[in-house]
Scaffold this motif. Sequence first.
Motif, PDB file in Angstrom:
ATOM      1  N   VAL A 117      60.019   3.083  26.029  1.00 26.75           N
ATOM      2  CA  VAL A 117      60.075   1.685  25.598  1.00 26.75           C
ATOM      3  C   VAL A 117      61.349   1.057  26.151  1.00 26.75           C
ATOM      4  O   VAL A 117      62.424   1.665  26.088  1.00 26.75           O
ATOM      5  N   MET A 118      61.243  -0.150  26.681  1.00 26.78           N
ATOM      6  CA  MET A 118      62.453  -0.847  27.117  1.00 26.78           C
ATOM      7  C   MET A 118      62.310  -2.336  26.841  1.00 26.78           C
ATOM      8  O   MET A 118      61.210  -2.885  26.786  1.00 26.78           O
ATOM      9  N   ALA A 119      63.444  -2.973  26.666  1.00 27.78           N
ATOM     10  CA  ALA A 119      63.476  -4.414  26.414  1.00 27.78           C
ATOM     11  C   ALA A 119      64.560  -5.056  27.266  1.00 27.78           C
ATOM     12  O   ALA A 119      65.616  -4.462  27.512  1.00 27.78           O
ATOM     13  N   ASN A 120      64.269  -6.272  27.718  1.00 26.30           N
ATOM     14  CA  ASN A 120      65.262  -7.103  28.415  1.00 26.30           C
ATOM     15  C   ASN A 120      65.810  -6.454  29.683  1.00 26.30           C
ATOM     16  O   ASN A 120      66.974  -6.665  30.042  1.00 26.30           O
ATOM     17  N   VAL A 121      65.002  -5.697  30.354  1.00 21.12           N
ATOM     18  CA  VAL A 121      65.436  -5.062  31.604  1.00 21.12           C
ATOM     19  C   VAL A 121      64.776  -5.792  32.759  1.00 21.12           C
ATOM     20  O   VAL A 121      63.551  -5.778  32.911  1.00 21.12           O
ATOM     21  N   THR A 122      65.601  -6.457  33.560  1.00 21.96           N
ATOM     22  CA  THR A 122      65.100  -7.237  34.687  1.00 21.96           C
ATOM     23  C   THR A 122      65.946  -6.956  35.921  1.00 21.96           C
ATOM     24  O   THR A 122      66.996  -6.295  35.850  1.00 21.96           O
ATOM     25  N   GLU A 123      65.520  -7.500  37.025  1.00 26.19           N
ATOM     26  CA  GLU A 123      66.295  -7.368  38.252  1.00 26.19           C
ATOM     27  C   GLU A 123      67.612  -8.103  38.139  1.00 26.19           C
ATOM     28  O   GLU A 123      68.641  -7.656  38.657  1.00 26.19           O
ATOM     29  N   SER A 124      67.621  -9.226  37.426  1.00 28.29           N
ATOM     30  CA  SER A 124      68.828 -10.046  37.359  1.00 28.29           C
ATOM     31  C   SER A 124      69.936  -9.392  36.546  1.00 28.29           C
ATOM     32  O   SER A 124      71.107  -9.480  36.913  1.00 28.29           O
ATOM     33  N   LYS A 148      76.225  -4.438  37.769  1.00 27.76           N
ATOM     34  CA  LYS A 148      75.499  -4.721  36.533  1.00 27.76           C
ATOM     35  C   LYS A 148      76.207  -4.080  35.340  1.00 27.76           C
ATOM     36  O   LYS A 148      76.230  -2.861  35.202  1.00 27.76           O
ATOM     37  N   PHE A 149      76.819  -4.911  34.502  1.00 27.42           N
ATOM     38  CA  PHE A 149      77.582  -4.461  33.336  1.00 27.42           C
ATOM     39  C   PHE A 149      78.681  -3.469  33.738  1.00 27.42           C
ATOM     40  O   PHE A 149      78.984  -2.527  33.017  1.00 27.42           O
ATOM     41  N   GLY A 150      79.272  -3.737  34.894  1.00 22.30           N
ATOM     42  CA  GLY A 150      80.315  -2.855  35.396  1.00 22.30           C
ATOM     43  C   GLY A 150      81.671  -3.531  35.460  1.00 22.30           C
ATOM     44  O   GLY A 150      81.903  -4.584  34.859  1.00 22.30           O
ATOM     45  N   ILE A 151      82.582  -2.918  36.219  1.00 18.86           N
ATOM     46  CA  ILE A 151      83.957  -3.400  36.326  1.00 18.86           C
ATOM     47  C   ILE A 151      84.370  -3.594  37.782  1.00 18.86           C
ATOM     48  O   ILE A 151      85.553  -3.519  38.109  1.00 18.86           O
ATOM     49  N   LYS A 152      83.403  -3.842  38.655  1.00 18.77           N
ATOM     50  CA  LYS A 152      83.694  -3.992  40.081  1.00 18.77           C
ATOM     51  C   LYS A 152      84.710  -5.082  40.356  1.00 18.77           C
ATOM     52  O   LYS A 152      85.605  -4.937  41.192  1.00 18.77           O
ATOM     53  N   SER A 153      84.586  -6.210  39.648  1.00 19.99           N
ATOM     54  CA  SER A 153      85.490  -7.336  39.872  1.00 19.99           C
ATOM     55  C   SER A 153      85.518  -8.202  38.624  1.00 19.99           C
ATOM     56  O   SER A 153      84.641  -8.113  37.756  1.00 19.99           O
TER      57      SER A 153
END
Length: 393
Positions: A117-124, A148-153
Motif C-alpha cells: 500500500v502506498m499513498a502520495n507517491v508521485t514523480e514530482s 527528493k526529501f534530501g539535503i543536496k542543496s
Amino acid sequence: MLLMMLVACSSGDDVQSEKAVLKIYVFPPDHPIVTRADNATPNVSPLEGESTIHTLQVWVFEHHEAGDQDADKDGAIVGYISLDNIDISGAANGTEVLMNITDPSFVTRQPNVDVYVMANVTESNCGLELDGNSTRDELDAAMIGDTKFGIKSVESVVKTIPNGVGLPMSGVRKNLEVFGTSPVFGVGSKSTNQLTNVKLVRAVSKVHFVFCSSKNDVGHTVDNISIDGATFPTSEYLFLDDDYSAAGGSGTRFKVGDTYESGNKTIMNTSTAISPITSDDKDPSNYEWTDQSGQAYETLIAEGITANDLNDLGTYYLRESDKQITGVITYDGDRTATFSLRDAGDFGRNHTWIVYAYFKYGVGLNVVTVKVKDWQSIDDPQSDPDSHEVYNW
C-alpha cells in the motif's frame, strides 16, 4: 500512523456479481504513538496536511515459497487499485472496501499473498511512477533519492508539504493467508478468521529548529545550519521488508541505500536575527524538555512560537537515515555549535526531532535537542536518564 488493510473499487455489502473479491478495511490516519510508557496522553498530533491522502495505490501479489505447487506463480498480480483524493478521516472503525480478484483460479487455490500500500507517491515528490503494471520486484526496488526529501542543496530541501501531493507513505505485509467463502474473501489468518492490518506510515521524518535568547541578551544571529553528509543516505527504499516497527523488534523501522552524501550539506543559509524572549516570567530554560509527554512538549514549543518567545527557523522533511545524524549551527558570524542524535538509527521514517537552542549570556549557544530514541519505557532501567523518549508524529 495510518492503519490499513487493502483497498478496492466498491464498498459495503453491495456486491453486484459473483466475482470474487477481497474484503478489507481502510483505517483513517491516526495520531502516532509517543512512547510505550506514556499511557495517559500517548500521541503527538500531526500538523495539518501531514496525514492527508491525495492518492492511494494498493497491490496484492501471490506469495509462494520454493517447492510450492504453484511456485511459478510467485509474484503474480492478484489485484490493483488506485484512488484519488479520498477522505477517510471520519471512519473511526475503518471503511470497508472490496478489491476484485483478477484470476478465477485464485478462488480455488487461495494462495498466500503479499500486500503493498502506498499513498502520495508521485514523480514530482519522490521521482517514482508506479502503477498497475508495476511488478512486486519493482515495488521492492523502488527508492526515493537524489533531491527528493534530501539535503543536496538549500534549494532542494523540503520545508513545506508538497502542495496537492502530500507526504509519501507506504506499508507492506507479506505471506498473509486468504480465507473465507465465495464471493468474499479476507486476508489475514485462517485459524482466527481475522483480517490483518497494514500500517501505512510516512516514508520521511522531520526535524524542527527552534531558537531564542534571554530577554537582555540581544544581537545574535543564526547564519547557517548544515548536516554532515556522511550521516545521510543518498536514497531510501519506499517499502520496508515487512511490517513497520518504530523500535525494530519483529518489524523494521528503516531501509536505506548503501551510499551516503559527502561533506557538510547546508540546509539553511539565510542569516536570521534571533529576537529575545518576551515574557517577563520566562527564560529560555522554560522551553527545555522536562518530563512531559511528547504532545505536551510539542504544544509548549508551539505556544512559545505563537507568543514570540521562540524563533521558528523551519521544519525540514527529510528521508530517513540509519546513521547518527550530526550537524553544525553557525551563529554570530563565525561561531559554531554542534547538534546530533544520540544513536544510529534514531532518525528512522515517521519520526520527529526538535533541535532547540538558546543563547546563554557569556556562554554562547546552548543546544538542547529533543532526541528521537528507540521506543522504550522511561521506566526501563537500561534507558539513559538524560535522554528523551521517542515520539512519532
